[in-house]
Motif scaffolding. Structure first.
Motif, PDB file in Angstrom:
ATOM      1  N   GLY A 226      11.718  -4.986   4.515  1.00  0.00           N
ATOM      2  CA  GLY A 226      11.606  -5.377   5.915  1.00  0.00           C
ATOM      3  C   GLY A 226      12.965  -5.666   6.537  1.00  0.00           C
ATOM      4  O   GLY A 226      13.248  -5.252   7.670  1.00  0.00           O
ATOM      5  N   ALA A 227      13.819  -6.368   5.777  1.00  0.00           N
ATOM      6  CA  ALA A 227      15.157  -6.670   6.294  1.00  0.00           C
ATOM      7  C   ALA A 227      15.984  -5.403   6.457  1.00  0.00           C
ATOM      8  O   ALA A 227      16.728  -5.243   7.444  1.00  0.00           O
ATOM      9  N   ARG A 228      15.855  -4.481   5.497  1.00  0.00           N
ATOM     10  CA  ARG A 228      16.602  -3.229   5.597  1.00  0.00           C
ATOM     11  C   ARG A 228      16.125  -2.398   6.796  1.00  0.00           C
ATOM     12  O   ARG A 228      16.929  -1.772   7.487  1.00  0.00           O
ATOM     13  N   LYS A 229      14.820  -2.413   7.033  1.00  0.00           N
ATOM     14  CA  LYS A 229      14.280  -1.678   8.171  1.00  0.00           C
ATOM     15  C   LYS A 229      14.792  -2.269   9.486  1.00  0.00           C
ATOM     16  O   LYS A 229      15.134  -1.541  10.423  1.00  0.00           O
ATOM     17  N   GLU A 230      14.853  -3.601   9.549  1.00  0.00           N
ATOM     18  CA  GLU A 230      15.371  -4.241  10.752  1.00  0.00           C
ATOM     19  C   GLU A 230      16.843  -3.899  10.960  1.00  0.00           C
ATOM     20  O   GLU A 230      17.289  -3.670  12.097  1.00  0.00           O
TER      21      GLU A 230
END
Length: 350
Positions: A312-316
């Motif tokens: 999720g953090a990488r996608k953000e």
């Protein structure tokens, strides 16, 4: 006589050395010690001017205290005197706790923990179990009692004519059987005991204690001599010894009748545990295996949660980078457009 409840599972042995309030107190102490260590390290840095930097984080302080509770050697030495004094008394506290736990754990691993069962008339009344007996003699005795719990048990009393019908109900735990203690001990020893383990037990509270006497003719000159002889046998324990000896012989005769070819092997099997040290089996140590399985499953769940959070953090981050690229592209196009318009205005003016 009532059914003997099955023993507690072996995996619970890891928690049995301490009572529940003790475990809760230790948990509270563990949760408090970490923040206190962090606060002391932080305050020592502000006041005295120096403390180990890593101790000034809450996560490491909790891990440091957690390791002390498991007697894990800590190579990190605090610098300030205040923090050292706190660590010293914390070590003393954890040594006492872990020593007490290890001392009791050995006993609970090797000895089967019997569960709490009903032992009084009040507990029997609250269990709702059926009260059974041969004939209706005990029903009248219960109904005529002064205790209200015994009177209530008279309403649940059920008379039987054959013992073979009563035993299945008692073994299933749906009923208890009333009779004199000597008869119940004989039945338990001869019918419900296998390899020294009994599936039946006698409740501690007796609702109607009574004595057995020998009748003689009134004003018989033999009464004093009989009283004296009976008193001697009672005080010396001969009557109880003879009764237990008869139980042993009856059980041995029944075992020989049921399995004559396994008598010698069975006798050696019963004596082998008491002849030496009992080795710990997987059944004894199942609590430790449950701990490692639980730890692996918990670590796997944490890994999955971390992976999902990381994705999720990488996608953000990717979306943020794309957004920044779009903004940069739009700003560059706008600057080129303004530059072109400026050049056209300069040419028109010329």
């Amino acid at each position: 006589m009532a059914r003997t409840d099955p023993p507690a599972p072996r995996w619970k042995s890891l928690s049995l050395p301490f009572q529940l309030p003790t475990w809760l107190a230790m948990l509270v102490g563990l949760l408090i010690a970490g923040p206190v260590l962090f606060a002391l390290a932080k305050a020592s840095t502000n006041w005295t001017g120096g403390e180990v930097k890593i101790l000034q984080t809450v996560s490491f302080s909790l891990l440091y205290v957690f390791g002390m509770h498991f007697r894990e050697p800590q190579q990190l030495m605090p610098r300030s005197t205040t923090t050292r004094i706190f660590i010293m008394f914390l070590w003393l506290y954890t040594i006492i706790l872990t020593t007490a736990y290890n001392s009791n754990l050995t006993a609970f691993l090797t000895v089967v923990q019997a569960p709490s069962s009903m032992e009084t008339v009040k507990e029997l009344h609250g269990s709702g179990a059926e009260v059974s007996g041969l004939g209706g003699f005990f029903k009248g005795a219960l109904a005529s009692a002064v205790d209200p719990y015994l009177q209530a048990l008279a309403e649940r009393f059920k008379a039987y004519n054959e013992l073979n019908v009563v035993w299945p109900n008692v073994q299933s735990g749906d009923s208890v059987y009333l009779h004199n203690r000597q008869f119940l001990e004989f039945v338990i020893t001869t019918q419900f005991t296998r390899k020294g383990v009994s599936s039946m037990r006698i409740m501690k509270e007796c609702f109607a204690p009574y004595n057995i006497a020998m009748a003689l003719q009134r004003n018989s000159p033999l009464k004093r001599k009989f009283d004296k002889a009976i008193r001697w046998m009672l005080e010396s324990g001969l009557i109880r010894r003879w009764f237990l000896e008869s139980l042993r012989l009856s059980r041995k005769a029944k075992e020989q009748k049921d399995a004559p070819e396994d008598t010698s092997a069975g006798g050696e099997a019963e004596q082998s545990p008491s002849s030496g040290v009992i080795p710990l089996s997987i059944d004894h140590m199942q609590g430790a295996f449950f701990v490692i399985v639980f730890g692996n499953v918990f670590a796997l769940l944490v890994f999955l949660v971390e992976s999902c959070c990381r994705k999720g953090a990488r996608k953000e981050e990717e979306e943020k980078e794309k957004k920044e690229e779009k903004e940069l592209g739009w700003s560059s196009r706008m600057s080129k457009k303004k530059k072109k318009e400026k050049m056209m205005m300069t040419a028109a003016h010329a």
